[in-house]
Design an enzyme around this catalytic site. Structure first.
Site, PDB file in Angstrom:
ATOM      1  N   LYS A  47     -57.893  59.366  87.637  1.00 49.46           N
ATOM      2  CA  LYS A  47     -58.602  58.773  88.777  1.00 49.46           C
ATOM      3  C   LYS A  47     -58.544  57.245  88.728  1.00 49.46           C
ATOM      4  O   LYS A  47     -58.352  56.586  89.755  1.00 49.46           O
ATOM      5  CB  LYS A  47     -60.055  59.252  88.780  1.00 49.46           C
ATOM      6  CG  LYS A  47     -60.215  60.734  89.084  1.00 49.46           C
ATOM      7  CD  LYS A  47     -61.621  61.227  88.756  1.00 49.46           C
ATOM      8  CE  LYS A  47     -61.729  62.729  88.959  1.00 49.46           C
ATOM      9  NZ  LYS A  47     -63.019  63.294  88.509  1.00 49.46           N
ATOM     10  N   GLN A  91     -68.853  62.482  86.026  1.00 52.38           N
ATOM     11  CA  GLN A  91     -67.838  63.451  85.644  1.00 52.38           C
ATOM     12  C   GLN A  91     -68.466  64.683  84.993  1.00 52.38           C
ATOM     13  O   GLN A  91     -69.257  64.587  84.068  1.00 52.38           O
ATOM     14  CB  GLN A  91     -66.830  62.820  84.674  1.00 52.38           C
ATOM     15  CG  GLN A  91     -65.714  63.741  84.226  1.00 52.38           C
ATOM     16  CD  GLN A  91     -64.805  64.168  85.367  1.00 52.38           C
ATOM     17  OE1 GLN A  91     -64.423  63.351  86.216  1.00 52.38           O
ATOM     18  NE2 GLN A  91     -64.458  65.438  85.410  1.00 52.38           N
ATOM     19  N   ASP A 114     -68.595  62.841  95.555  1.00 51.96           N
ATOM     20  CA  ASP A 114     -68.261  64.245  95.272  1.00 51.96           C
ATOM     21  C   ASP A 114     -68.986  65.228  96.189  1.00 51.96           C
ATOM     22  O   ASP A 114     -68.734  66.426  96.141  1.00 51.96           O
ATOM     23  CB  ASP A 114     -68.606  64.584  93.818  1.00 51.96           C
ATOM     24  CG  ASP A 114     -67.402  64.504  92.893  1.00 51.96           C
ATOM     25  OD1 ASP A 114     -66.268  64.660  93.394  1.00 51.96           O
ATOM     26  OD2 ASP A 114     -67.584  64.307  91.684  1.00 51.96           O
TER      27      ASP A 114
END
Length: 279
Positions: A47, A91, A114
């Protein structure tokens, strides 16, 4: 033989679009990595590299495995209050001692790239999304780029996670597919997968789907990504299924690159909404 749905190529196209935008705007994504999970570290690194490619600032906050929840909450609050931060990603998975749900809910919805915050998830499921979760969004982009018709098709989603299965089903419904969701408690799974015009497999079960589990000519999207004997493996037995399907994603190189590109796109979108930039 099936068309190979090349996620890498489509991701590069999306990155080029984002790079053009980043040239005129300063955009920042912050990622919180807790612990020493090797797969998570790899994803975060990928990422970070993708953000750099498009000219986006990427900041990684690496915390030890025994970090307390209060410390992470404090960091998230600092990032929520920092006007320079446009997106925050926590994460997953987190170490066992941490409450993932509580921490994810603490991320401001305008920085929740997200789509885990209930406000963003609710808006998405109602068909009024700020943004869609990264993997489902990337899959829909892939289908559109390859001109695969969705309207009226029977789509079967295997898996009901909050990050892929549930939002994937919702997004396909909003795209006018007829959707069936299967999961680990589904009896006679094959009866459902063999009906699918579009089969999305996000079960986290390597090699779950083989040639006897699909309808000839189906479009097969493999979201699985697990290391088996040191090799990245999907939920679909590619060599078996590829001769039967009309189109299929490989692992790696299918869904993964588009998930990351969609994450960056979500960051840009939220930055634009929060800062009042023209779309």
């Amino acid at each position: 033989m099936a068309i190979i749905l090349d996620g890498k190529t489509i991701a590069k196209k999306l990155e080029a679009e984002l790079a053009a935008y980043s040239q005129i705007r300063e955009i920042r994504l912050d990622v919180i990595l807790v612990g020493d999970n090797l797969a998570s570290a790899t994803y975060v690194r990928n990422k970070h590299r993708a953000a750099e490619r498009v000219g986006m600032q990427s900041v990684i906050h690496t915390l030890p495995v025994h970090t307390k929840s209060e410390e992470i909450e404090q960091l998230i609050e600092e990032l929520n209050s920092n006007e320079e931060v446009d997106g925050i990603l926590l994460q997953l998975p987190l170490p066992e001692q941490l409450n993932s749900e509580k921490l994810l809910d603490s991320i401001h919805p305008m920085k929740d790239v997200d789509v885990f915050h209930p406000e963003n998830a609710g808006l998405a499921y109602l068909g009024r999304p700020r943004i869609w979760p990264c993997t489902p969004s990337g899959i829909l982009r892939l289908l559109h780029e390859y001109e695969i018709d969705i309207v009226g098709k029977h789509a079967v989603v295997v898996g009901r996670s909050n990050i892929v299965g549930k939002p994937m089903a919702a997004l396909l419904q909003h795209a006018n597919a007829t959707v069936t969701v299967c999961h680990r408690m589904t009896k006679r799974l094959q009866d459902f997968t063999r009906q699918a015009d579009i089969l999305v497999v996000a079960a986290g079960s390597p090699g779950l789907i083989g040639k006897d589990d699909i309808k000839p000519g189906a479009v097969v999207i493999d979201v699985g990504s697990e290391f088996v004997n040191g090799k990245l493996t999907g939920d679909v037995r590619f060599a078996e299924v590829e001769p039967i399907a009309s189109a299929i994603t490989p692992v790696p190189g299918g869904v993964g690159p588009l998930t990351i590109a969609s994450l960056l796109s979500n960051t840009v979108r939220l930055a634009s909404l929060r800062r009042g930039w023209a779309n």
